[in-house]
Design a protein around this motif. Structure first.
Motif, PDB file in Angstrom:
ATOM      1  N   ALA A  76       0.833  -1.207   0.000  1.00  0.00           N
ATOM      2  CA  ALA A  76       0.000   0.000   0.000  1.00  0.00           C
ATOM      3  C   ALA A  76       0.870   1.260   0.000  1.00  0.00           C
ATOM      4  CB  ALA A  76      -0.938  -0.009   1.207  1.00  0.00           C
ATOM      5  N   TRP A  77       1.923   1.261   0.821  1.00  0.00           N
ATOM      6  CA  TRP A  77       2.828   2.419   0.873  1.00  0.00           C
ATOM      7  C   TRP A  77       3.467   2.645  -0.490  1.00  0.00           C
ATOM      8  CZ3 TRP A  77       3.984   5.511   5.189  1.00  0.00           C
ATOM      9  CH2 TRP A  77       4.959   6.482   4.960  1.00  0.00           C
ATOM     10  N   GLY A  78       3.936   1.571  -1.099  1.00  0.00           N
ATOM     11  CA  GLY A  78       4.549   1.701  -2.422  1.00  0.00           C
ATOM     12  C   GLY A  78       3.587   2.283  -3.443  1.00  0.00           C
ATOM     13  N   ARG A  79       2.336   1.913  -3.347  1.00  0.00           N
ATOM     14  CA  ARG A  79       1.311   2.433  -4.262  1.00  0.00           C
ATOM     15  C   ARG A  79       1.124   3.931  -4.063  1.00  0.00           C
ATOM     16  NH1 ARG A  79      -1.043   3.163  -8.643  1.00  0.00           N
ATOM     17  NH2 ARG A  79      -3.301   3.075  -8.754  1.00  0.00           N
ATOM     18  N   VAL A  80       0.977   4.334  -2.812  1.00  0.00           N
ATOM     19  CA  VAL A  80       0.700   5.737  -2.503  1.00  0.00           C
ATOM     20  C   VAL A  80       1.942   6.606  -2.687  1.00  0.00           C
ATOM     21  CG1 VAL A  80       0.046   7.335  -0.649  1.00  0.00           C
ATOM     22  CG2 VAL A  80      -1.214   5.190  -0.961  1.00  0.00           C
ATOM     23  N   ALA A  81       3.080   6.180  -2.144  1.00  0.00           N
ATOM     24  CA  ALA A  81       4.275   7.026  -2.107  1.00  0.00           C
ATOM     25  C   ALA A  81       5.105   6.972  -3.382  1.00  0.00           C
ATOM     26  CB  ALA A  81       5.148   6.637  -0.913  1.00  0.00           C
ATOM     27  N   ASP A  82       5.091   5.831  -4.064  1.00  0.00           N
ATOM     28  CA  ASP A  82       5.989   5.671  -5.211  1.00  0.00           C
ATOM     29  C   ASP A  82       5.287   5.302  -6.515  1.00  0.00           C
ATOM     30  OD1 ASP A  82       8.352   6.266  -3.796  1.00  0.00           O
ATOM     31  OD2 ASP A  82       8.425   4.232  -3.000  1.00  0.00           O
ATOM     32  N   GLY A  83       3.972   5.177  -6.480  1.00  0.00           N
ATOM     33  CA  GLY A  83       3.248   4.841  -7.699  1.00  0.00           C
ATOM     34  C   GLY A  83       3.390   3.388  -8.132  1.00  0.00           C
ATOM     35  N   TYR A  84       3.881   2.537  -7.234  1.00  0.00           N
ATOM     36  CA  TYR A  84       4.008   1.107  -7.539  1.00  0.00           C
ATOM     37  C   TYR A  84       2.613   0.500  -7.691  1.00  0.00           C
ATOM     38  CZ  TYR A  84       4.838  -3.852  -6.798  1.00  0.00           C
ATOM     39  OH  TYR A  84       4.854  -5.219  -6.926  1.00  0.00           O
ATOM     40  N   ARG A  85       2.419  -0.286  -8.713  1.00  0.00           N
ATOM     41  CA  ARG A  85       1.124  -0.913  -8.941  1.00  0.00           C
ATOM     42  C   ARG A  85       1.224  -2.412  -8.663  1.00  0.00           C
ATOM     43  NH1 ARG A  85      -2.904   1.842 -11.681  1.00  0.00           N
ATOM     44  NH2 ARG A  85      -3.642  -0.220 -12.288  1.00  0.00           N
ATOM     45  N   PRO A  86       0.730  -2.841  -7.497  1.00  0.00           N
ATOM     46  CA  PRO A  86       0.777  -4.275  -7.187  1.00  0.00           C
ATOM     47  C   PRO A  86      -0.053  -5.059  -8.196  1.00  0.00           C
ATOM     48  CG  PRO A  86      -0.017  -3.000  -5.290  1.00  0.00           C
ATOM     49  CD  PRO A  86       0.103  -2.060  -6.448  1.00  0.00           C
ATOM     50  N   ASP A  87       0.468  -6.204  -8.615  1.00  0.00           N
ATOM     51  CA  ASP A  87      -0.324  -7.047  -9.517  1.00  0.00           C
ATOM     52  C   ASP A  87      -1.184  -8.001  -8.691  1.00  0.00           C
ATOM     53  OD1 ASP A  87       1.273  -9.250  -8.756  1.00  0.00           O
ATOM     54  OD2 ASP A  87       2.542  -9.108 -10.532  1.00  0.00           O
ATOM     55  N   ARG A  88      -1.940  -8.834  -9.359  1.00  0.00           N
ATOM     56  CA  ARG A  88      -2.876  -9.705  -8.632  1.00  0.00           C
ATOM     57  C   ARG A  88      -2.150 -10.672  -7.714  1.00  0.00           C
ATOM     58  NH1 ARG A  88      -4.007 -12.315 -14.099  1.00  0.00           N
ATOM     59  NH2 ARG A  88      -2.796 -14.224 -13.991  1.00  0.00           N
ATOM     60  N   PHE A  89      -0.950 -11.080  -8.076  1.00  0.00           N
ATOM     61  CA  PHE A  89      -0.197 -11.998  -7.228  1.00  0.00           C
ATOM     62  C   PHE A  89       0.305 -11.293  -5.968  1.00  0.00           C
ATOM     63  CE2 PHE A  89       0.134 -13.733 -11.538  1.00  0.00           C
ATOM     64  CZ  PHE A  89      -0.583 -14.908 -11.328  1.00  0.00           C
ATOM     65  N   ASP A  90       0.684 -10.025  -6.103  1.00  0.00           N
ATOM     66  CA  ASP A  90       1.033  -9.240  -4.920  1.00  0.00           C
ATOM     67  C   ASP A  90      -0.169  -9.166  -3.979  1.00  0.00           C
ATOM     68  OD1 ASP A  90       3.617  -8.545  -5.871  1.00  0.00           O
ATOM     69  OD2 ASP A  90       2.817  -6.794  -6.921  1.00  0.00           O
ATOM     70  N   LEU A  91      -1.332  -8.878  -4.531  1.00  0.00           N
ATOM     71  CA  LEU A  91      -2.545  -8.722  -3.719  1.00  0.00           C
ATOM     72  C   LEU A  91      -2.978 -10.042  -3.092  1.00  0.00           C
ATOM     73  CD1 LEU A  91      -4.494  -6.260  -6.037  1.00  0.00           C
ATOM     74  CD2 LEU A  91      -3.133  -5.730  -3.991  1.00  0.00           C
ATOM     75  N   ILE A  92      -2.877 -11.133  -3.845  1.00  0.00           N
ATOM     76  CA  ILE A  92      -3.211 -12.452  -3.287  1.00  0.00           C
ATOM     77  C   ILE A  92      -2.246 -12.791  -2.159  1.00  0.00           C
ATOM     78  CG2 ILE A  92      -3.243 -14.933  -3.777  1.00  0.00           C
ATOM     79  CD1 ILE A  92      -4.256 -14.133  -6.638  1.00  0.00           C
ATOM     80  N   GLY A  93      -0.973 -12.556  -2.381  1.00  0.00           N
ATOM     81  CA  GLY A  93       0.021 -12.823  -1.345  1.00  0.00           C
ATOM     82  C   GLY A  93      -0.222 -12.002  -0.095  1.00  0.00           C
ATOM     83  N   ALA A  94      -0.565 -10.727  -0.272  1.00  0.00           N
ATOM     84  CA  ALA A  94      -0.849  -9.867   0.881  1.00  0.00           C
ATOM     85  C   ALA A  94      -2.079 -10.363   1.636  1.00  0.00           C
ATOM     86  CB  ALA A  94      -1.039  -8.421   0.424  1.00  0.00           C
ATOM     87  N   ALA A  95      -3.095 -10.801   0.907  1.00  0.00           N
ATOM     88  CA  ALA A  95      -4.305 -11.328   1.555  1.00  0.00           C
ATOM     89  C   ALA A  95      -3.975 -12.587   2.360  1.00  0.00           C
ATOM     90  CB  ALA A  95      -5.387 -11.618   0.523  1.00  0.00           C
ATOM     91  N   ILE A  96      -3.131 -13.447   1.818  1.00  0.00           N
ATOM     92  CA  ILE A  96      -2.708 -14.651   2.532  1.00  0.00           C
ATOM     93  C   ILE A  96      -1.959 -14.255   3.812  1.00  0.00           C
ATOM     94  CG2 ILE A  96      -1.143 -16.643   2.442  1.00  0.00           C
ATOM     95  CD1 ILE A  96      -1.922 -16.845  -0.583  1.00  0.00           C
ATOM     96  N   CYS A  97      -1.076 -13.270   3.693  1.00  0.00           N
ATOM     97  CA  CYS A  97      -0.323 -12.806   4.868  1.00  0.00           C
ATOM     98  C   CYS A  97      -1.247 -12.245   5.936  1.00  0.00           C
ATOM     99  CB  CYS A  97       0.708 -11.758   4.455  1.00  0.00           C
ATOM    100  SG  CYS A  97       2.079 -12.421   3.497  1.00  0.00           S
ATOM    101  N   LEU A  98      -2.257 -11.474   5.526  1.00  0.00           N
ATOM    102  CA  LEU A  98      -3.198 -10.916   6.503  1.00  0.00           C
ATOM    103  C   LEU A  98      -4.044 -12.009   7.146  1.00  0.00           C
ATOM    104  CD1 LEU A  98      -4.288  -7.631   4.716  1.00  0.00           C
ATOM    105  CD2 LEU A  98      -2.887  -7.855   6.783  1.00  0.00           C
ATOM    106  N   ALA A  99      -4.405 -13.015   6.360  1.00  0.00           N
ATOM    107  CA  ALA A  99      -5.143 -14.143   6.947  1.00  0.00           C
ATOM    108  C   ALA A  99      -4.265 -14.863   7.966  1.00  0.00           C
ATOM    109  CB  ALA A  99      -5.600 -15.102   5.847  1.00  0.00           C
ATOM    110  N   GLY A 100      -3.001 -15.044   7.641  1.00  0.00           N
ATOM    111  CA  GLY A 100      -2.067 -15.658   8.582  1.00  0.00           C
ATOM    112  C   GLY A 100      -1.919 -14.830   9.842  1.00  0.00           C
ATOM    113  N   MET A 101      -1.855 -13.506   9.690  1.00  0.00           N
ATOM    114  CA  MET A 101      -1.772 -12.624  10.845  1.00  0.00           C
ATOM    115  C   MET A 101      -2.975 -12.820  11.750  1.00  0.00           C
ATOM    116  SD  MET A 101      -3.222  -9.627  12.235  1.00  0.00           S
ATOM    117  CE  MET A 101      -4.048  -8.849  10.888  1.00  0.00           C
TER     118      MET A 101
END
Length: 111
Positions: A76-101
């Motif tokens: 999210a920071w990369g998106r806002v601060a640097d214009g990085y556009r996460p792809d679907r695999f980034d988003l799926i991975g982040a969702a998995i990490c949040l579920a693990g959390m």
């Protein structure tokens, strides 16, 4: 402490850790100077303090759970601060990490 307050502490911790790391990155990699680096170091110190406010007394559990927030927050920071556009695999991975959390931190346990 409620789950909502604990989750909010994770978000605040992420803002300080990711923001601090970003400031150091900007100071070094983007040649913005020692003021940026110093601000980053201070923010990283504040992150360490905020992490201690979690209700769970187990350092390993809190930091392991926080890792999921760090992953999603970094994207999210990369998106806002640097214009990085996460792809679907980034988003799926982040969702998995949040579920693990959520499992690590908030699963019912016998005490």
């Amino acid at each position: 402490m409620t789950v909502a307050r604990s989750a909010a502490l994770f978000v605040v911790a992420a803002l300080f850790e990711i923001g601090g790391a970003w400031l150091v990155w900007q100071g070094v990699r983007e040649h913005r100077g020692w003021l940026w680096i110093g601000a980053g170091v201070v923010a990283l110190g504040v992150y360490g303090f905020v992490a201690t406010l979690q209700p769970d007394a187990d350092f390993g559990r809190v930091l392991a759970a926080y890792g999921g927030v760090f992953v999603a927050g970094s994207l999210a920071w990369g998106r806002v601060a640097d214009g990085y556009r996460p792809d679907r695999f980034d988003l799926i991975g982040a969702a998995i990490c949040l579920a693990g959390m959520a499992v690590i931190m908030y699963a019912p346990r016998r005490h």
